[in-house]
Design an enzyme around this catalytic site. Sequence first.
Site, PDB file in Angstrom:
ATOM      1  N   ASN A 213     -23.695  92.373  12.403  1.00 31.86           N
ATOM      2  CA  ASN A 213     -23.270  90.991  12.684  1.00 31.86           C
ATOM      3  C   ASN A 213     -23.013  90.229  11.386  1.00 31.86           C
ATOM      4  O   ASN A 213     -22.051  89.459  11.293  1.00 31.86           O
ATOM      5  CB  ASN A 213     -24.332  90.265  13.513  1.00 31.86           C
ATOM      6  CG  ASN A 213     -24.390  90.766  14.947  1.00 31.86           C
ATOM      7  OD1 ASN A 213     -23.411  91.278  15.472  1.00 31.86           O
ATOM      8  ND2 ASN A 213     -25.549  90.622  15.577  1.00 31.86           N
ATOM      9  N   HIS A 263     -30.495  94.584  16.675  1.00 30.91           N
ATOM     10  CA  HIS A 263     -31.247  93.929  17.750  1.00 30.91           C
ATOM     11  C   HIS A 263     -32.736  94.256  17.657  1.00 30.91           C
ATOM     12  O   HIS A 263     -33.423  94.358  18.679  1.00 30.91           O
ATOM     13  CB  HIS A 263     -30.706  94.293  19.126  1.00 30.91           C
ATOM     14  CG  HIS A 263     -29.335  93.745  19.380  1.00 30.91           C
ATOM     15  ND1 HIS A 263     -28.602  94.070  20.478  1.00 30.91           N
ATOM     16  CD2 HIS A 263     -28.565  92.882  18.678  1.00 30.91           C
ATOM     17  CE1 HIS A 263     -27.435  93.440  20.455  1.00 30.91           C
ATOM     18  NE2 HIS A 263     -27.398  92.710  19.349  1.00 30.91           N
ATOM     19  N   TYR A 272     -23.163  99.483  16.631  1.00 30.54           N
ATOM     20  CA  TYR A 272     -23.217  98.440  15.604  1.00 30.54           C
ATOM     21  C   TYR A 272     -23.102  99.048  14.202  1.00 30.54           C
ATOM     22  O   TYR A 272     -22.503  98.457  13.306  1.00 30.54           O
ATOM     23  CB  TYR A 272     -24.510  97.638  15.723  1.00 30.54           C
ATOM     24  CG  TYR A 272     -24.455  96.544  16.759  1.00 30.54           C
ATOM     25  CD1 TYR A 272     -24.005  95.269  16.427  1.00 30.54           C
ATOM     26  CD2 TYR A 272     -24.836  96.785  18.069  1.00 30.54           C
ATOM     27  CE1 TYR A 272     -23.948  94.262  17.383  1.00 30.54           C
ATOM     28  CE2 TYR A 272     -24.779  95.788  19.033  1.00 30.54           C
ATOM     29  CZ  TYR A 272     -24.336  94.523  18.687  1.00 30.54           C
ATOM     30  OH  TYR A 272     -24.273  93.534  19.640  1.00 30.54           O
TER      31      TYR A 272
END
Length: 805
Positions: A213, A263, A272
Amino acid sequence: MTTPWSRRGFLTVCSGTALSLGLGTRAFAASDEFATLRARWRTLILGEGFDPAAEPFRSRLADLGTTAGRYRASMAPAAGSLWPDLVYADPDPDTDQESYRYSGNMNTSYTRLSTLAQAYCLPGIGLTGDADLRDAIRAGLDHLHDDVYHPDRTRYGNWYSWQIGAPQALLDVCVLMYDALPADRLAGYLAAVDHFVPDSAVASYSGTSTGANRVDLCRVLALRGVLGASAAKVALARDALSPVFPYVTSGDGLYADGSFIQHTTVPYTGSYGSVMLGGLGLLFALLAGSSWEVTDPDRQIVFDAVEHAWAPFIHNGLVMDGVAGRAISRGLSAADPQRIQQDDHLRGHPILGAIVLLGQAASAAENARWRALVKGWMQRDHYSPPLADPVLSLPHLARLKGVQDDGSVTAVAEPAGHRLFPSMARATHRGPGWAAALSMADKRITHYETGNGENLRGWHTGAGMLYWWGDTFANGQYSDAFWPTVDPYRLPGTTVSRKALADGAGGDWGASMPDADWVGGATDGHRAAVGQHLKGLQSTLVAKKSWFFLDDTVVCLGAGITCTDGTAVETTVENRNLGPTGGAPFTVDGTVRPAGYPWSATLTGAKWAHIGGHGGYVFPGGATVRALRDARDGSWSTINRGGATTVLNRKYLTMYVDHGTDPANASYAYLLLPGATAARTRARAADAHWLTVLANTDNQQGVAVTSLGFTGVNFWFGGTVGTLTASDPCSVMISEDDDGTAVIAVSDPMGRRTSLTLTWRRAVAAVTSAPGTLASATTGATLTLGFGDLTGAAGATQRVTVRLG
């Protein structure tokens, strides 16, 4: 002869001057930096060095043109939508559970505009430089800005859509259409990005601003800076990457053992992690040679991770599902039926492309090794050839085609050996012609991840699921509609209570971790002893499970299997997806069993079994095993609320041990022989001396294979097994070599031992190498090893090499 379309040719359509991606020197003068960065980004997202008239590019470009034509024809700006099938107006953003879907539709609307912009810029589309298409793109940008994505709007639904998905697509369009956008409208779009992705989004390395992210957020900030000629924004993006590089010891990021977590609790190398690797490759390439080049020396950790963290989970072009989190449930889409189903191969191919791109920023030696790895993976992906991948991006397609055509690159084979990833409760193993992966769960690693209505029935993927693939066979085992059609209570390798679980049981975003801390093992890099103290999800089930990974075999033991759920408990030996036809012959103790569907039988006293075209199974001493062939229906919508409702049917051959209802201290033992013939399986079963089960109890589990010089023991508690005595819980494997040496591999999976004593009743002349954790060693007729504090080892194997007496 067709002349390849030059980068200058097709980039000129979108304005700007094309730019080589040569990364060795400063590529441009300061006065031209932002213009040059825009040109470089166009090259990165459109691709370079390919002939649009040659395959596979001609077909891909034609498909893009068809898709763009459909999008342009169906665009119908209205209040709350740009396309009728993508309504983004949320009627009640505070309470409506559909808010995620509405925000996702806004994100997808920008993605479609990006597709249109690519069609406007690329050759061979049929829409290249089309004035009507240009006007439609501008109208779409204006509509989305005025209607939904502007500074006066408060976001709703999924934060990702507002901070990553939509702005990335928007900024890509702005780069591609830069000269076609009025300055005031561009300024408005950038103001919207500033509103939803302020500098504070990367002020703290926490929450949703970590790992992949964070890289995605940095991409947004960098492109916003390039488009707005803001040196401060580009510098912020570069500097905000630095927290991504160092190894972490908890939470999101890369670990020293090669684990990758997102996460907080989810092993995510294949999803990811793919995003992070691809994003870093793009940003390293974008900023190379500029005033904002990424020079942080810690970026070497990312380069090291290509072979340390990503390569172990790639097998013949696929990326293993055990590190893909909830992405395994993303198949056919209800919202977009024409979208191609995702699978492990289609998730793996972008990682291959990302490795090729990242190699341009690495050393020459690293780049050469990676290209050889990629070429090997491509050549062996017979199930889903990367250059025929219908969803692989055009730039990645061009990169992989370049590797395939590079005569100076020699493909390398899959390396044999074992890798343990204790920080994410995973293991991979490669033997001659096969590969396997193991997924477990502990107090730090979730049973499974659900969220956004995805992966609703992945409950037991962390209950010791043992995946395996052949070198040239069975590489579609988990690709061909496995997840929507498999019985989720009978995943191969798992021990499970048949207690009914609700969709999404345990909570979203990896919330369900078992209170178990003995999960891990020990390896010498070739073989391994691995164990899991299993505690069931929303269940009273407990068990001790061990796997001993050898050259051609995985020895699987289970003990202490106890449950009071009032339901049956089963250990699934195998559950092979045999596709729509299911024609594999099934042989048990020399008898070929019926091939029809459905069929079931109780195999009493079974010594061995064989599935034609797959492999063999041996049950030491005989076992009662249930076997069935069944044709299972399922749809992607059953495991993912956004999935298509189309009913799929696949044939399965399943073997499982039924431990009965509410078992107490039940056990099992079997051997998996991937790729073995029926004859080899029969021979292994007949060789009573090949394997010795030293222990299979709730206290210890261990085996010895004298012909291999192998001994492996998982001490759930201290004690004595065979010639080994351990003072405390630990995992031990010993490999004796013909040259008179041996490797003793020891680990503390619990991470609690401040001291540990291991005694091996074997004559040892000398210790020849040892880790710093070894505090003492006594040799002679017996070897005694005294380890100091192991709490800082994070479950990593401590290897001691000795010369035998």
